[in-house]
Scaffold this motif. Structure first.
Motif, PDB file in Angstrom:
ATOM      1  N   ILE A 123      -2.214  21.092  15.424  1.00 44.17           N
ATOM      2  CA  ILE A 123      -2.686  20.206  16.647  1.00 44.17           C
ATOM      3  C   ILE A 123      -3.137  18.511  15.666  1.00 44.17           C
ATOM      4  N   VAL A 124      -2.655  17.868  16.117  1.00 42.85           N
ATOM      5  CA  VAL A 124      -3.699  16.890  15.222  1.00 42.85           C
ATOM      6  C   VAL A 124      -3.910  15.608  16.756  1.00 42.85           C
ATOM      7  N   GLN A 125      -4.735  15.177  16.441  1.00 38.73           N
ATOM      8  CA  GLN A 125      -4.643  13.355  17.747  1.00 38.73           C
ATOM      9  C   GLN A 125      -4.782  12.343  16.388  1.00 38.73           C
ATOM     10  N   PRO A 126      -3.913  12.235  16.599  1.00 41.74           N
ATOM     11  CA  PRO A 126      -3.931  11.353  14.993  1.00 41.74           C
ATOM     12  C   PRO A 126      -4.694   9.957  15.039  1.00 41.74           C
ATOM     13  N   ILE A 127      -4.902   9.919  13.739  1.00 43.14           N
ATOM     14  CA  ILE A 127      -5.135   7.881  13.545  1.00 43.14           C
ATOM     15  C   ILE A 127      -4.499   7.114  13.328  1.00 43.14           C
ATOM     16  N   ASP A 128      -3.511   7.545  12.763  1.00 43.29           N
ATOM     17  CA  ASP A 128      -2.224   6.627  12.849  1.00 43.29           C
ATOM     18  C   ASP A 128      -1.072   7.218  12.513  1.00 43.29           C
ATOM     19  N   PRO A 129      -0.376   7.133  13.966  1.00 47.58           N
ATOM     20  CA  PRO A 129       0.636   7.931  14.288  1.00 47.58           C
ATOM     21  C   PRO A 129       1.996   7.552  14.182  1.00 47.58           C
ATOM     22  N   ALA A 130       1.638   6.245  13.615  1.00 49.40           N
ATOM     23  CA  ALA A 130       3.062   5.589  12.846  1.00 49.40           C
ATOM     24  C   ALA A 130       2.685   6.047  10.813  1.00 49.40           C
ATOM     25  N   ALA A 131       2.485   6.905  10.828  1.00 54.30           N
ATOM     26  CA  ALA A 131       1.904   6.606   9.301  1.00 54.30           C
ATOM     27  C   ALA A 131       3.439   7.603   8.545  1.00 54.30           C
ATOM     28  N   ALA A 132       3.918   6.941   7.706  1.00 53.31           N
ATOM     29  CA  ALA A 132       5.063   7.887   6.992  1.00 53.31           C
ATOM     30  C   ALA A 132       5.624   9.050   7.163  1.00 53.31           C
ATOM     31  N   PHE A 133       3.493   9.871   6.533  1.00 51.21           N
ATOM     32  CA  PHE A 133       4.326  11.058   6.489  1.00 51.21           C
ATOM     33  C   PHE A 133       3.955  12.494   6.969  1.00 51.21           C
ATOM     34  N   TRP A 134       4.421  11.929   8.718  1.00 52.19           N
ATOM     35  CA  TRP A 134       4.099  12.932   8.911  1.00 52.19           C
ATOM     36  C   TRP A 134       5.546  13.420   9.773  1.00 52.19           C
ATOM     37  N   PRO A 135       7.080  12.728   9.497  1.00 55.83           N
ATOM     38  CA  PRO A 135       8.059  13.514   9.301  1.00 55.83           C
ATOM     39  C   PRO A 135       8.247  14.478   8.764  1.00 55.83           C
ATOM     40  N   GLU A 136       8.233  14.065   7.582  1.00 61.51           N
ATOM     41  CA  GLU A 136       8.259  14.927   6.372  1.00 61.51           C
ATOM     42  C   GLU A 136       7.734  16.314   6.584  1.00 61.51           C
ATOM     43  N   LEU A 137       5.765  16.013   7.200  1.00 57.36           N
ATOM     44  CA  LEU A 137       5.340  17.502   7.284  1.00 57.36           C
ATOM     45  C   LEU A 137       5.890  17.914   9.024  1.00 57.36           C
ATOM     46  N   CYS A 138       6.141  17.134   9.497  1.00 61.56           N
ATOM     47  CA  CYS A 138       6.601  18.242  11.008  1.00 61.56           C
ATOM     48  C   CYS A 138       8.166  18.723  10.791  1.00 61.56           C
ATOM     49  N   GLU A 139       8.592  18.593   9.476  1.00 69.01           N
ATOM     50  CA  GLU A 139      10.193  19.602   9.160  1.00 69.01           C
ATOM     51  C   GLU A 139       9.892  20.728   8.366  1.00 69.01           C
ATOM     52  N   SER A 140       8.068  21.017   8.237  1.00 69.46           N
ATOM     53  CA  SER A 140       7.573  22.104   6.943  1.00 69.46           C
ATOM     54  C   SER A 140       6.781  23.135   8.312  1.00 69.46           C
ATOM     55  N   LEU A 141       5.453  22.676   9.132  1.00 70.69           N
ATOM     56  CA  LEU A 141       5.641  23.300   9.949  1.00 70.69           C
ATOM     57  C   LEU A 141       4.923  22.609  11.771  1.00 70.69           C
ATOM     58  N   PRO A 142       5.221  23.453  12.186  1.00 68.29           N
ATOM     59  CA  PRO A 142       5.359  22.386  13.809  1.00 68.29           C
ATOM     60  C   PRO A 142       4.030  21.868  14.007  1.00 68.29           C
ATOM     61  N   VAL A 143       4.269  20.308  14.622  1.00 67.92           N
ATOM     62  CA  VAL A 143       2.827  20.146  14.765  1.00 67.92           C
ATOM     63  C   VAL A 143       2.995  19.317  16.370  1.00 67.92           C
ATOM     64  N   ILE A 144       2.119  19.747  17.013  1.00 65.82           N
ATOM     65  CA  ILE A 144       1.663  19.047  18.470  1.00 65.82           C
ATOM     66  C   ILE A 144       1.004  18.032  18.338  1.00 65.82           C
ATOM     67  N   ALA A 145       1.486  16.803  18.781  1.00 60.80           N
ATOM     68  CA  ALA A 145       0.365  15.717  19.246  1.00 60.80           C
ATOM     69  C   ALA A 145      -0.545  15.794  20.335  1.00 60.80           C
ATOM     70  N   VAL A 146      -1.696  15.432  20.317  1.00 58.03           N
ATOM     71  CA  VAL A 146      -2.518  14.649  21.672  1.00 58.03           C
ATOM     72  C   VAL A 146      -2.884  13.712  21.065  1.00 58.03           C
ATOM     73  N   GLY A 147      -2.343  12.806  21.972  1.00 60.80           N
ATOM     74  CA  GLY A 147      -2.985  11.447  22.081  1.00 60.80           C
ATOM     75  C   GLY A 147      -1.757   9.968  22.436  1.00 60.80           C
ATOM     76  N   ASP A 148      -1.250  10.459  21.094  1.00 53.10           N
ATOM     77  CA  ASP A 148      -0.282  10.055  20.708  1.00 53.10           C
ATOM     78  C   ASP A 148       0.897   9.893  20.344  1.00 53.10           C
ATOM     79  N   SER A 149       2.453   9.766  20.190  1.00 54.17           N
ATOM     80  CA  SER A 149       3.450   9.824  19.819  1.00 54.17           C
ATOM     81  C   SER A 149       3.092  10.159  18.165  1.00 54.17           C
ATOM     82  N   ILE A 150       3.805  11.972  17.977  1.00 54.75           N
ATOM     83  CA  ILE A 150       3.945  10.919  16.183  1.00 54.75           C
ATOM     84  C   ILE A 150       5.925  11.862  16.359  1.00 54.75           C
ATOM     85  N   ALA A 151       6.274  10.809  14.928  1.00 52.61           N
ATOM     86  CA  ALA A 151       7.848  11.298  15.370  1.00 52.61           C
ATOM     87  C   ALA A 151       7.510  12.746  14.391  1.00 52.61           C
TER      88      ALA A 151
END
Length: 340
Positions: A123-151
């Protein structure tokens, strides 16, 4: 000498069941309620506790959920972390809480470390929801974003920031405020956070003169930033994207001999419990933290259990009016004047 850990085989011998049946019973699977209760009683009498390492190896799950906070200097995020941790514990999971200190680079490093530690989800409340590393990380484990959307996340609990910003700025404008300072934790390196984008769009729509400054959440640093803002071209109002930052404005105003709301109005964006205890109480945007906590825990539990349906929850804001906002100084009636 410490007592040797009781084994599942000893529980099996005490109940007359096979080790496999005992394992199923302890996990609540494929056995009757009577068998489950018999196994629970025997396990308690023997002092049996499941070996977490063995359980993780057998199931492929650690029972740990990473909770990555943007900045735990923000008192609202502290409350969020406490609530989510307790909610996960009720689901028989544990939170591993990490603090990115408001640093996007540190956020990326910590997110990758949590993945490498094989947490069951994040579970993450992202500082940089548009960062390039998020989509790859989300492929390896379930991620729940709080506050702003993350791809690519398994789910998200997002704030209706457009509505929140509109509530705040329209309230200030209705009271005659046109010269407004906005204090945001967003750094120059992460300029596309929705709330910051919306505040500029709404300022243009409403014809407001907006001055934006970056402020950390910690009280000393927030006070220093507010001191600088209030020492220059004093705005009639300060809108802070966190109540913790607004507390710094209170401190700076006191240092400069400015009254709230007599000389400057102040508005926050969290409705932290402390905000109602200030003198005057802080007018703020309330995001309903209890609902956010429940939704985040629910979505994380479903995703960690293998759920594949992506869920999107939008949290609506509400304006909490207190004494920190008044009419702009140049629109106040002379002393002693009474309206009809």
């Amino acid at each position: 000498m410490p007592r040797k850990r009781a084994t599942i085989r000893e529980v099996a011998q005490a109940t007359g069941l096979s080790p496999a049946a005992v394992s199923y019973a302890l996990r609540g699977l494929q056995v009757s309620e009577e068998t489950k209760e018999r196994v629970r009683v025997a396990a308690a009498e023997l002092g049996y506790e499941a070996d977490p390492i063995a359980r993780a190896l057998a199931s492929g799950r650690t029972g740990m959920i990473g909770l990555l906070c943007g900045s735990l200097e923000d008192l609202w995020q502290q409350s969020l972390a406490v609530g989510i941790s307790r909610g996960l514990r009720e689901k028989d999971r544990y939170a591993l809480i990490l603090d990115a200190f408001g640093d996007p680079v540190r956020e990326r490093v910590l997110a990758q470390q949590l993945r490498d530690q094989r947490v069951d989800g994040m579970i993450v409340q992202p500082i940089d929801p548009a960062a390039a590393f998020w989509p790859e990380l989300c492929e390896s484990l379930p991620v729940i974003a709080v506050g702003d959307s993350i791809a690519g996340t398994a789910g998200e609990v997002v704030f209706d920031n457009r509505r929140g910003v509109t509530l705040a700025l329209e309230h200030l404008r209705a009271l005659g405020h046109h010269r407004i300072a906005v204090l945001t934790p967003t750094r120059a390196s992460t300029p596309d956070r929705p709330a910051d984008v919306f505040v500029m769009a709404e300022a243009e729509r409403l014809g407001l003169d907006i001055q934006v400054a970056t402020s950390p959440h910690g009280l000393p640093d927030a006070t220093a930033v507010a001191h600088e803002v209030l020492s220059e071209k004093v705005p009639t109002a300060v809108f802070c994207f966190a109540d913790s930052i607004a507390y710094g404005v209170y401190a700076a105003a006191q240092e400069l001999g400015l009254s709230i709301p007599g000389d400057v109005s102040v508005m926050g964006y969290d409705n932290h419990p402390m905000s109602g205890l200030l003198t005057p109480g802080l007018t703020t945007v309330d995001w309903g933290i209890d609902g956010i906590i429940r939704a985040a825990v629910r979505l994380m539990s479903a995703a960690a259990d293998g759920g594949t349906r992506r869920r999107h929850v939008v949290q609506a804001p509400a304006l909490r009016e207190r004494g920190s906002v008044a009419r702009a100084p140049d629109l106040r009636r002379p002393a002693g004047h009474r309206g009809s």
